[in-house]
Design an enzyme around this catalytic site. Structure first.
Site, PDB file in Angstrom:
ATOM      1  N   PRO A 128       0.901  -1.482  -0.185  1.00 15.38           N
ATOM      2  CA  PRO A 128      -0.257  -0.277   0.118  1.00 15.38           C
ATOM      3  C   PRO A 128       0.960   1.541   0.223  1.00 15.38           C
ATOM      4  O   PRO A 128       1.612   1.037   0.545  1.00 15.38           O
ATOM      5  CB  PRO A 128      -0.834  -0.453   1.192  1.00 15.38           C
ATOM      6  CG  PRO A 128      -1.207  -2.238   1.045  1.00 15.38           C
ATOM      7  CD  PRO A 128       0.084  -1.953   1.428  1.00 15.38           C
ATOM      8  N   CYS A 129       0.233   2.516  -0.412  1.00 16.73           N
ATOM      9  CA  CYS A 129       1.364   3.284  -0.726  1.00 16.73           C
ATOM     10  C   CYS A 129       0.454   4.593  -1.142  1.00 16.73           C
ATOM     11  O   CYS A 129       1.265   5.502  -2.288  1.00 16.73           O
ATOM     12  CB  CYS A 129       1.754   3.193  -2.615  1.00 16.73           C
ATOM     13  SG  CYS A 129       0.545   2.528  -3.332  1.00 16.73           S
ATOM     14  N   GLN A 130       0.280   4.944  -0.319  1.00 13.64           N
ATOM     15  CA  GLN A 130      -1.233   5.869   0.037  1.00 13.64           C
ATOM     16  C   GLN A 130      -0.413   7.404  -0.530  1.00 13.64           C
ATOM     17  O   GLN A 130      -0.766   8.335  -0.772  1.00 13.64           O
ATOM     18  CB  GLN A 130      -1.747   6.621   1.168  1.00 13.64           C
ATOM     19  CG  GLN A 130      -2.758   5.808   0.907  1.00 13.64           C
ATOM     20  CD  GLN A 130      -2.290   4.569   1.915  1.00 13.64           C
ATOM     21  OE1 GLN A 130      -1.759   3.915   1.931  1.00 13.64           O
ATOM     22  NE2 GLN A 130      -3.713   3.455   2.964  1.00 13.64           N
TER      23      GLN A 130
ATOM     24  N   PHE B  57       2.453   7.794  -1.890  1.00 12.87           N
ATOM     25  CA  PHE B  57       2.739   8.015  -3.549  1.00 12.87           C
ATOM     26  C   PHE B  57       1.695   8.058  -4.510  1.00 12.87           C
ATOM     27  O   PHE B  57       2.328   8.788  -5.446  1.00 12.87           O
ATOM     28  CB  PHE B  57       3.148   6.418  -4.191  1.00 12.87           C
ATOM     29  CG  PHE B  57       4.343   6.040  -3.683  1.00 12.87           C
ATOM     30  CD1 PHE B  57       5.713   6.873  -3.114  1.00 12.87           C
ATOM     31  CD2 PHE B  57       4.042   4.184  -3.663  1.00 12.87           C
ATOM     32  CE1 PHE B  57       6.302   6.873  -2.715  1.00 12.87           C
ATOM     33  CE2 PHE B  57       5.352   3.531  -2.926  1.00 12.87           C
ATOM     34  CZ  PHE B  57       6.540   4.853  -2.164  1.00 12.87           C
TER      35      PHE B  57
ATOM     36  N   ASN C 135       2.936  -1.211  -8.231  1.00 12.42           N
ATOM     37  CA  ASN C 135       2.556   0.179  -7.424  1.00 12.42           C
ATOM     38  C   ASN C 135       2.223   1.036  -7.701  1.00 12.42           C
ATOM     39  O   ASN C 135       2.227   0.889  -9.265  1.00 12.42           O
ATOM     40  CB  ASN C 135       3.724   0.319  -6.473  1.00 12.42           C
ATOM     41  CG  ASN C 135       3.799   0.876  -5.306  1.00 12.42           C
ATOM     42  OD1 ASN C 135       2.848   1.780  -5.163  1.00 12.42           O
ATOM     43  ND2 ASN C 135       4.178   0.051  -4.407  1.00 12.42           N
TER      44      ASN C 135
END
Length: 359
Positions: free
Chosen positions: A85-87, A89, A125
């Site tokens: 998870p990469c909020q 980015f 991602n």
């Protein structure tokens, strides 16, 4: 060299399973174990891929990590997939870069890689990962991959290049111990369109539809025939029950158009150009996100009907076939669909891996 029939996969941050579902469409791959923190998503995963074992938990928890490592060794896992998870980015996020703790889960992913030493692993991602903080995250990931002794190819894949009726773009790193595996080359000569994907489902208005129903139309494209293959029923084709003011606004917007047709007093506070937009029949859709059922969210309203797309229509645009059933609440289902890796794009990744190292 890997046994060509034996890519045994661990899926980290699995969500509802789009990545695994697509990978497993290549017969030389089998997902055996999946981890996620979202219980609803794991229920959907297990329903559609019952042969895989699922583990509910947080990858940062030492006991969960221990469990995953032990089970992976038992299954003789030799491939890991996942999209941490990469909020931070996200283009819609605050782009806090190094200051955002949400951006460090890739370290946990790579820690599991280090402990299991698989033949192949894939990081998937958001596209912005490659450029955020002047490429700092990308460079840190590449540095760690090199330290672990893997060859890597990375870049941006566009879903519509692989038969997905959607312009979604994702950053992908393919890492292998024995050789550099090239990212898949585009395989679709002609884009699959919104019409190809969902024109056979254009018969419900706001608030109509069912969680489970019989098909009431015939497929009218090759893509629709492919999506229906093996499905006895049509699931998750239920339209949101929009407020009357939302329906009134959509009634003012001609087919395939957007908010430019709304009077200023009805525009509200939306800042983004795509809000209140209708999908265009003869193009792929924009990226499907987790709010596709809200008329004002973006360009996710039906091309001609006065409603947002249904979960099944969104799933079709993500390339989930109709036998893949989503479980949970309305909110849980839209998150599962919007967060997923398009299965046909995942299959293209599996195919290129097998072509390059499976022989």
């Amino acid at each position: 060299m890997i046994d060509s029939t034996d890519f045994r996969v661990l899926d980290l941050f699995s969500g509802a399973g789009g990545f695994s579902y697509g990978i497993d469409k290549n017969p030389h791959f089998k997902t055996l174990l999946a981890l996620d923190i979202n219980e609803n998503a794991l229920k959907t995963f297990k329903h559609n891929m019952p042969e895989a074992e699922t583990v509910l938990g947080d990858i940062t928890n030492s006991e969960i990590k221990k469990t995953i490592i032990e089970k992976s060794k038992k299954y003789n896992i030799n491939m890991i997939i996942g999209g941490p998870p990469c909020q931070g980015f996200s283009l819609k996020g605050k782009k806090l870069g190094l200051e955002d703790p949400r951006n460090y889960l890739f370290k946990e992913y790579l820690n599991i890689v280090e402990k299991l030493n698989p033949e192949v692993f894939i990081i998937e991602n958001v596209k912005a990962l490659l450029s955020t903080s002047s490429g700092w995250f990308k460079n840190k990931i590449l540095e760690k991959i090199g330290q672990l002794g893997y060859f890597v190819d990375y870049g941006v894949l566009t879903a519509s290049d692989f038969g997905v009726p959607q312009l979604r773009q994702r950053a992908v790193f393919i890492c292998c111990k024995t050789k550099k595996i090239q990212l898949p080359k585009p395989s679709s000569k002609k884009a699959v369109t919104v019409r190809d994907a969902i024109s056979d489902l254009a018969y419900f208005n706001s608030g109509e539809g069912f969680v489970e129903q019989d098909y009431s139309t015939e497929p009218i494209s090759d893509y629709q025939k492919m999506m229906r293959k093996g499905a006895a029923k049509l699931y998750n084709h239920k339209a949101s029950n929009h407020a009357q003011i939302a329906i009134k606004k959509l009634e003012m917007i001609p087919p395939e158009c957007g908010k430019e047709h709304l009077p200023k007093e009805l525009l509200g506070n939306q800042q983004f150009t795509g809000t209140w937009g209708r999908l265009k029949w003869d193009l792929p859709s924009p990226t499907i996100d987790t709010r596709f059922d809200a008329c004002s969210n973006g360009t996710n309203n039906h091309p001609v009907l006065n409603r947002a797309i249904t979960p099944r229509e969104a799933a079709r645009l993500q390339s989930f076939d109709d036998k893949f059933v989503f479980l949970g609440t309305k909110v849980a289902i839209r998150q599962q669909i919007g967060n997923a890796v398009p299965p046909l794009m995942a299959k293209a990744i599996a195919d290129t891996i097998f072509d390059q190292v499976g022989d």
